[in-house]
Scaffold this active site. Structure first.
Site, PDB file in Angstrom:
ATOM      1  N   SER A 139       0.843  -1.190   0.000  1.00  9.88           N
ATOM      2  CA  SER A 139       0.000   0.000   0.000  1.00  9.88           C
ATOM      3  C   SER A 139       0.877   1.239   0.000  1.00  9.88           C
ATOM      4  CB  SER A 139      -0.900   0.003   1.231  1.00  9.88           C
ATOM      5  OG  SER A 139      -0.119   0.332   2.365  1.00  9.88           O
ATOM      6  N   LYS A 140       0.227   2.376  -0.021  1.00  8.72           N
ATOM      7  CA  LYS A 140       0.950   3.658  -0.082  1.00  8.72           C
ATOM      8  C   LYS A 140       1.963   3.813   1.042  1.00  8.72           C
ATOM      9  CE  LYS A 140      -2.066   6.614  -2.747  1.00  8.72           C
ATOM     10  NZ  LYS A 140      -3.504   6.714  -2.480  1.00  8.72           N
ATOM     11  N   ARG A 141       1.681   3.174   2.181  1.00  7.84           N
ATOM     12  CA  ARG A 141       2.620   3.245   3.303  1.00  7.84           C
ATOM     13  C   ARG A 141       4.011   2.793   2.893  1.00  7.84           C
ATOM     14  NH1 ARG A 141       2.367  -0.336   7.166  1.00  7.84           N
ATOM     15  NH2 ARG A 141       0.979  -1.736   6.030  1.00  7.84           N
TER      16      ARG A 141
END
Ligand code: GLU
Length: 479
Positions: free
Chosen positions: A244-246
């Site tokens: 994910s963007k994390r």
């Protein structure tokens, strides 16, 4: 394998994610390897969350990667009549039924079921409604959904990657196939589409395994032969949670903007969860098509590692012709305000690109690694200047170098001549060449590392080199 037809079916509710690109690539490689067709279907039934912008981004990303589709894009919102037709057929044969329960009622009964330790699945309250009950609900203005009547027993299917997978139908409640607004749910639309589009193999992320039995119920109820299924391992971040963007950039078009080559991203994604027999890491698209084999897809998740991607990108950049690399890097330079398009000299640019080629990890690095080739004036970083010019009489030697190099005619301003002169001078004055090389590198590039000093000086040319040495000596005097 004959007449292979596969599809990628993204929902336009976000930018093209590398996970979707991964699935698209595996479908595309499978189609190309088997001379089949790759179909693009936009699953846009979530009208609230879908947008034209996301859709365009998905098409742009797939096109950039070279994953051209043979058919489509098809849009689910343009096929609503078709879903209605098959939903009616399911109602007619008793494989589906109307349900008038409101979300509040469902929630209430779900809680009760949980409290009594019963599975919280739909309790079939609406399965056998009387005409009076239906009439009453209709008068109340309730709009029904359509639920599939889940058959008893077990559902088994053979996944190409994961082998036999079995589900107990008991665990699956009668799920909604048509919402009250006439929009089909994912599990229903996907079956109608895959069947009517003649899809032979459904290759998708492992997160869809639990949807597969639901889809098989629909195939069976309509007496349709289901396609084959292959569930791909998911992409995870380095911490092994879903990518994910994390974990950093997940949008394919961002990689484009960052200066990655599509063939590098394709190469990298292909090796996430697939191990070709050959033990190497750099592949062309043609090689990937040739070697691709679904049976060699692993069950283990692919860990997305940007450092590895960067390395693969470096390797692909090195394989480009200088001409091609020049063409691809130029737009990145044109984005910065200090780059002057009016003075553009193609031959000069080709030389710059060729000397930097080995060092570029991304196309955009032409800016940070090559700025000094284009800047009129370098704003020397004084800390660096101090660090490389420790000796108090360095300016005397730099002055001498400048004088000697100035005497070289333009046509003989070559790396070899520059080096010979510098070495002679160092020898005459009994100083290590590196004591001269480091300051001169900073003088010419405002950097402490970079390509061969004499080679880059040759490319910069006499005029720039002499001017920079002068400016640098001035700067030293001021310090
Ligand atoms: N629209 C679904 C998704 O993006 C497609 C899943 C499928 O391939 O069946 O996950």
């Amino acid at each position: 394998m004959d007449n292979v037809r596969v599809r990628i079916a993204p929902s336009p509710t976000g930018y093209l994610h590398v996970g979707t690109a991964h699935t698209a690539l595996f479908n595309w490689l499978f189609a190309k390897h088997n001379n089949g067709k790759f179909i693009l279907r936009i699953e846009d039934t979530d009208i609230q969350r879908s947008s034209k912008e996301y859709e365009e981004n998905i098409l742009e990303g797939l096109t950039w990667l070279g994953l051209y589709w043979d058919e489509g894009p098809y849009y689910q919102t343009q096929r609503l009549d078709l879903y209605r037709k098959y939903a009616e057929e399911l109602l007619k044969i008793g494989a589906a039924y109307y349900c008038y329960c409101t979300p509040e009622e469902l929630e209430q009964r779900r809680k009760e079921a949980l409290a009594q330790k019963r599975p919280p699945k739909y309790d079939r309250k609406c399965l056998y409604l009387s005409d009076e009950e239906i009439a009453k609900y209709e008068r109340e203005g309730r709009k029904p959904v359509i639920r599939l009547l889940v058959p008893e027993g077990k559902t088994v299917f053979n996944d190409i990657i994961r082998g036999e997978i079995e589900f107990d139908n008991e665990d699956i409640g009668d799920f909604v196939i048509m919402k009250s607004d006439g929009i089909p749910t994912y599990n229903f639309a996907v079956v109608v589409d895959d069947y009517t589009m003649g899809i032979t193999h459904v290759i998708r992320g492992e997160d869809h395994i639990s949807n597969t039995p639901k889809q098989l119920f629909i195939y069976n109820a309509l007496n349709w032969t289901p396609p084959e299924f292959a569930h791909l391992p998911l992409l995870l971040g380095p911490d092994r949670s879903k990518l994910s963007k994390r974990h950093g950039v997940t949008s394919v078009t961002e990689y484009k903007k960052m200066g990655y080559l599509p063939e590098a991203l394709v190469n990298y994604l292909a090796l996430l969860g697939w191990t070709p027999e050959e033990n190497k890491e750099i592949y062309t698209i043609e090689e990937l098509i040739e070697l691709f084999d679904l049976r060699r897809v692993t069950k283990n998740p692919g860990i997305f590692d940007i450092t590895k991607l960067e390395w693969i990108n470096t390797q692909h950049i090195r394989r480009l012709s200088v001409e091609k690399l020049a063409e691809l890097t130029l737009p990145f330079l044109e984005e910065v305000e200090w780059f002057n398009r009016n003075n553009f000299d193609k031959n000069y640019y080709l030389k710059v690109v060729s000397i930097l080629q080995e060092r570029l990890k991304t196309l955009s690095q032409i800016r940070e690694y090559g700025d000094y080739f284009f800047l009129d004036k370098l704003n020397y970083d004084l800390e660096t200047v101090k660090k490389v010019c420790k000796s108090p009489d360095i300016h005397i030697y730099l002055e001498k170098i400048k004088e000697e190099w100035s005497k070289i005619p333009n046509s003989e301003f070559s790396a070899q001549n520059l080096e010979n002169i510098l070495r002679n001078l160092a020898e005459t004055h009994q100083i290590p060449t590196k004591n001269l090389v480091h300051p001169i590198r900073v003088a010419l590039t405002n950097k402490t590392v970079g390509p061969g000093l004499y080679e880059l000086a040759e490319i910069l040319g006499k005029e720039r080199v002499i001017k920079r040495l002068e400016e640098f000596i001035e700067c030293l005097k001021e310090l």
